[in-house]
Scaffold this active site. Structure first.
Site, PDB file in Angstrom:
ATOM      1  N   ARG A  28      15.671  -4.320   6.837  1.00  0.00           N
ATOM      2  CA  ARG A  28      16.576  -3.363   5.833  1.00  0.00           C
ATOM      3  C   ARG A  28      17.790  -3.850   6.118  1.00  0.00           C
ATOM      4  O   ARG A  28      18.807  -3.510   5.350  1.00  0.00           O
ATOM      5  CB  ARG A  28      16.475  -1.696   6.024  1.00  0.00           C
ATOM      6  CG  ARG A  28      15.198  -1.025   5.151  1.00  0.00           C
ATOM      7  CD  ARG A  28      15.486   0.089   5.355  1.00  0.00           C
ATOM      8  NE  ARG A  28      14.376   1.177   4.661  1.00  0.00           N
ATOM      9  CZ  ARG A  28      13.638   2.027   5.143  1.00  0.00           C
ATOM     10  NH1 ARG A  28      14.163   2.353   6.253  1.00  0.00           N
ATOM     11  NH2 ARG A  28      12.892   2.738   4.748  1.00  0.00           N
ATOM     12  N   GLU A  40       6.091  -5.750   3.850  1.00  0.00           N
ATOM     13  CA  GLU A  40       5.298  -5.276   2.930  1.00  0.00           C
ATOM     14  C   GLU A  40       3.998  -5.422   2.911  1.00  0.00           C
ATOM     15  O   GLU A  40       2.751  -4.790   2.879  1.00  0.00           O
ATOM     16  CB  GLU A  40       5.552  -5.217   1.384  1.00  0.00           C
ATOM     17  CG  GLU A  40       6.938  -4.472   1.083  1.00  0.00           C
ATOM     18  CD  GLU A  40       7.091  -2.979   1.781  1.00  0.00           C
ATOM     19  OE1 GLU A  40       6.078  -2.562   1.852  1.00  0.00           O
ATOM     20  OE2 GLU A  40       8.008  -2.600   1.850  1.00  0.00           O
ATOM     21  N   THR A  46      -1.308   0.084   7.480  1.00  0.00           N
ATOM     22  CA  THR A  46      -1.294   0.167   9.112  1.00  0.00           C
ATOM     23  C   THR A  46       0.119   1.079   9.347  1.00  0.00           C
ATOM     24  O   THR A  46       0.647   1.698   8.375  1.00  0.00           O
ATOM     25  CB  THR A  46      -1.111  -1.194   9.608  1.00  0.00           C
ATOM     26  OG1 THR A  46      -0.783  -0.885  11.197  1.00  0.00           O
ATOM     27  CG2 THR A  46       0.071  -1.912   9.020  1.00  0.00           C
ATOM     28  N   GLY A  84      -5.263  -6.538  12.245  1.00  0.00           N
ATOM     29  CA  GLY A  84      -6.427  -6.289  11.280  1.00  0.00           C
ATOM     30  C   GLY A  84      -6.310  -6.742   9.871  1.00  0.00           C
ATOM     31  O   GLY A  84      -5.218  -7.206   9.536  1.00  0.00           O
ATOM     32  N   TYR A  85      -7.308  -6.593   9.114  1.00  0.00           N
ATOM     33  CA  TYR A  85      -7.475  -7.107   7.829  1.00  0.00           C
ATOM     34  C   TYR A  85      -6.840  -8.461   7.442  1.00  0.00           C
ATOM     35  O   TYR A  85      -5.950  -8.708   6.888  1.00  0.00           O
ATOM     36  CB  TYR A  85      -6.681  -6.024   6.717  1.00  0.00           C
ATOM     37  CG  TYR A  85      -7.521  -4.745   6.557  1.00  0.00           C
ATOM     38  CD1 TYR A  85      -8.697  -4.558   6.401  1.00  0.00           C
ATOM     39  CD2 TYR A  85      -6.551  -3.492   6.475  1.00  0.00           C
ATOM     40  CE1 TYR A  85      -9.426  -3.584   6.215  1.00  0.00           C
ATOM     41  CE2 TYR A  85      -7.587  -2.170   6.605  1.00  0.00           C
ATOM     42  CZ  TYR A  85      -8.762  -2.216   6.191  1.00  0.00           C
ATOM     43  OH  TYR A  85      -9.339  -1.058   5.848  1.00  0.00           O
ATOM     44  N   TYR A 123       1.116  -1.832  -5.544  1.00  0.00           N
ATOM     45  CA  TYR A 123       2.120  -1.490  -4.779  1.00  0.00           C
ATOM     46  C   TYR A 123       3.099  -2.451  -4.441  1.00  0.00           C
ATOM     47  O   TYR A 123       4.305  -2.158  -4.512  1.00  0.00           O
ATOM     48  CB  TYR A 123       1.406  -0.990  -3.634  1.00  0.00           C
ATOM     49  CG  TYR A 123       2.336  -0.572  -2.460  1.00  0.00           C
ATOM     50  CD1 TYR A 123       3.143   0.356  -2.413  1.00  0.00           C
ATOM     51  CD2 TYR A 123       2.549  -1.637  -1.429  1.00  0.00           C
ATOM     52  CE1 TYR A 123       4.143   0.556  -1.434  1.00  0.00           C
ATOM     53  CE2 TYR A 123       3.299  -1.471  -0.385  1.00  0.00           C
ATOM     54  CZ  TYR A 123       4.216  -0.509  -0.255  1.00  0.00           C
ATOM     55  OH  TYR A 123       5.176  -0.324   0.767  1.00  0.00           O
ATOM     56  N   ASP A 141       1.953   4.389  -2.994  1.00  0.00           N
ATOM     57  CA  ASP A 141       1.252   4.258  -1.695  1.00  0.00           C
ATOM     58  C   ASP A 141       0.611   5.782  -1.209  1.00  0.00           C
ATOM     59  O   ASP A 141       0.768   6.683  -1.954  1.00  0.00           O
ATOM     60  CB  ASP A 141       2.115   3.831  -0.717  1.00  0.00           C
ATOM     61  CG  ASP A 141       3.243   4.677  -0.065  1.00  0.00           C
ATOM     62  OD1 ASP A 141       3.676   5.582  -0.822  1.00  0.00           O
ATOM     63  OD2 ASP A 141       3.692   4.472   1.381  1.00  0.00           O
ATOM     64  N   CYS A 202       9.187  21.282   5.178  1.00  0.00           N
ATOM     65  CA  CYS A 202       9.788  21.620   3.929  1.00  0.00           C
ATOM     66  C   CYS A 202      11.409  22.214   4.043  1.00  0.00           C
ATOM     67  O   CYS A 202      12.031  22.073   3.090  1.00  0.00           O
ATOM     68  CB  CYS A 202       8.791  22.712   3.423  1.00  0.00           C
ATOM     69  SG  CYS A 202       7.169  22.095   3.054  1.00  0.00           S
ATOM     70  N   CYS A 205      13.578  19.373   3.557  1.00  0.00           N
ATOM     71  CA  CYS A 205      12.993  18.516   2.198  1.00  0.00           C
ATOM     72  C   CYS A 205      14.148  18.885   1.012  1.00  0.00           C
ATOM     73  O   CYS A 205      14.643  19.655   0.728  1.00  0.00           O
ATOM     74  CB  CYS A 205      11.797  18.855   1.745  1.00  0.00           C
ATOM     75  SG  CYS A 205      11.391  17.777   0.341  1.00  0.00           S
ATOM     76  N   CYS A 211       9.915  21.576  -5.850  1.00  0.00           N
ATOM     77  CA  CYS A 211       8.668  21.316  -5.234  1.00  0.00           C
ATOM     78  C   CYS A 211       7.393  22.644  -5.608  1.00  0.00           C
ATOM     79  O   CYS A 211       7.617  23.785  -5.179  1.00  0.00           O
ATOM     80  CB  CYS A 211       8.479  21.058  -4.020  1.00  0.00           C
ATOM     81  SG  CYS A 211       6.793  20.865  -3.402  1.00  0.00           S
ATOM     82  N   THR A 300     -13.670  -0.183  10.244  1.00  0.00           N
ATOM     83  CA  THR A 300     -13.575   0.837   9.359  1.00  0.00           C
ATOM     84  C   THR A 300     -14.475   2.023   9.655  1.00  0.00           C
ATOM     85  O   THR A 300     -14.494   2.522  10.842  1.00  0.00           O
ATOM     86  CB  THR A 300     -13.987   0.202   7.707  1.00  0.00           C
ATOM     87  OG1 THR A 300     -15.402  -0.352   7.917  1.00  0.00           O
ATOM     88  CG2 THR A 300     -13.054  -0.669   7.515  1.00  0.00           C
TER      89      THR A 300
END
Length: 368
Positions: A28, A40, A46, A84-85, A123, A141, A202, A205, A211, A300
């Site tokens: 960022r 991303e 993860t 992973g993946y 996404y 997501d 909350c 928030c 909400c 998995t």
DNA sequence: CAACCGTGGCG
DNA sequence: TCGCCAAGGTT
């Protein structure tokens, strides 16, 4: 215009909160398309704590899309090790090659164009398009799903594709036109830090007053738990083919089953081990030893209990015997001989590292 | 559309 | 220790 008013209120409160509370993530610092894309893809399925150091090292070693497109597979594997993946890493490189070869190194400039990049789904395309190109498109997501399901008090069917479409439609209805990228990140940030799965905060928030789940006191029921597969126990054997005279070990590109398309030790079932034993009976120059000890590993929903088998090649002159043995058993091709001392630096998957640890432990036992 | 895929961290 | 889980995409 009621809808517009309330939508503005969601975005306004959310962005004000985000400006004040967002975490300083490395990607960022300043907007960089390549960095956004890499981080991303890395972040998929993860946790950011794991990603942050990996991201820094990745963009340090491969600073541009050209570097990624031309990097060797071993470098890529090492940079991705622990995440992973591994298909994500392969797709990332595929995308880089595509961008360099077909787009003259110019990144896609829109949501729809990013969707065509390998490994880039709804996404990822939405996040990149909104952050880098200010396109008004909401990402969905796990965090966004949780936040929206609570805002609307949705306690069922939010994880199915139709449910995700409902979440996405709502997110798109409240996304900020001025700051779509910050809005998307703010939704995720809120989900990660305040609107958490358990014990949501909350009272902190910014969207509390809007909400429905908070109003109905049903945040625990929203969203419903993701459906999960039952755990399955699996027995697995890793084959360490070891040329003792030269102290080299065979690694292969596994083509099927667990960790398909990654380089490491051939993996097999108990049944396939019997075939190995049979094949070795007529080959005295190859000796089979089952290593003491075992390892466990989860992939998995599979609970793997693993053992390692060493096929010791007694005479180095007999390379042909190994080739022959390898082919008869249909072990993954191609395979490579790696110096034992360098083996740890060549392995990327967690499972392979456990296997080699078992092997080296045994070797050091015999050395004493 | 449901099933599939890796890993490290955390409660 | 161990089950659960996390900024998904592909088939």
């Amino acid at each position: 215009m009621d809808e517009c008013q309330s939508a503005n209120q969601y975005a306004r409160e959310l962005l004000a909160w985000y400006d004040k509370h967002h975490r300083p993530l490395p990607w960022r610092q300043n907007i960089n398309i390549y960095h956004t894309w890499v981080c991303e893809v890395m972040s998929q399925q993860t946790t950011l704590a794991v990603v942050i150091p990996k991201f820094s090292e990745f963009v340090k070693q491969l600073p541009t899309v050209y570097d990624l497109a031309t990097c060797d597979e071993d470098t890529l594997r090492q940079l991705w090790s622990g995440l992973g993946y591994y298909a994500r890493a392969r797709n990332l490189k595929k995308g880089a090659v595509f961008i360099v070869e077909h787009l003259k190194g110019r990144f896609p400039q829109s949501y729809n164009e990013w969707l065509k990049i390998p490994g880039c789904g709804l996404y990822t395309a939405a996040v990149i398009a909104s952050i880098c190109f200010h396109e008004k498109v909401a990402c969905v997501d796990g965090n966004v799903t949780r936040v929206v399901s609570r805002l609307l008090a949705l306690s069922k069917d939010v994880w199915s594709s139709s449910g995700q479409a409902v979440i996405r439609d709502f997110a798109n209805s409240i996304i900020s036109a001025e700051r779509p990228g910050d809005f998307n990140q703010a939704m995720m940030e809120l989900g990660a830090t305040v609107c958490r799965k358990t014990k949501p905060l909350c009272l902190l928030c910014p969207l509390r007053s809007q909400c429905l789940a908070f109003e109905k006191n049903c945040t625990e029921l929203c969203p419903p738990q993701k459906p999960r597969r039952d755990a399955v126990d699996v027995e697995l054997f890793a084959l360490i083919v070891w040329r003792k005279p030269t102290d080299t070990i065979a690694l292969a590109e596994r083509t099927k089953g667990f960790l398909a398309n990654t380089v490491g030790f051939p993996l097999m079932s108990k049944l396939e081990v019997l075939e190995v034993k049979t094949a070795l009976k007529s080959r005295e120059q190859l000796q089979l030893v089952e290593l003491p000890g075992a390892f466990t590993h989860n992939i998995t929903h599979h609970r793997i209990s693993g053992k390692a088998l060493v096929v010791r090649v007694v005479e180095d002159s007999n390379n042909a015997a190994v080739e022959d043995f390898w082919q008869i058993l249909g072990l993954p091709q191609p395979f490579y001989w790696i110096a034992n001392q360098a083996i740890a630096t060549k392995l990327s998957t967690s499972l392979d590292k456990k296997v080699v640890k078992l092997f080296h432990n045994t070797l050091s036992c015999y050395a004493q």
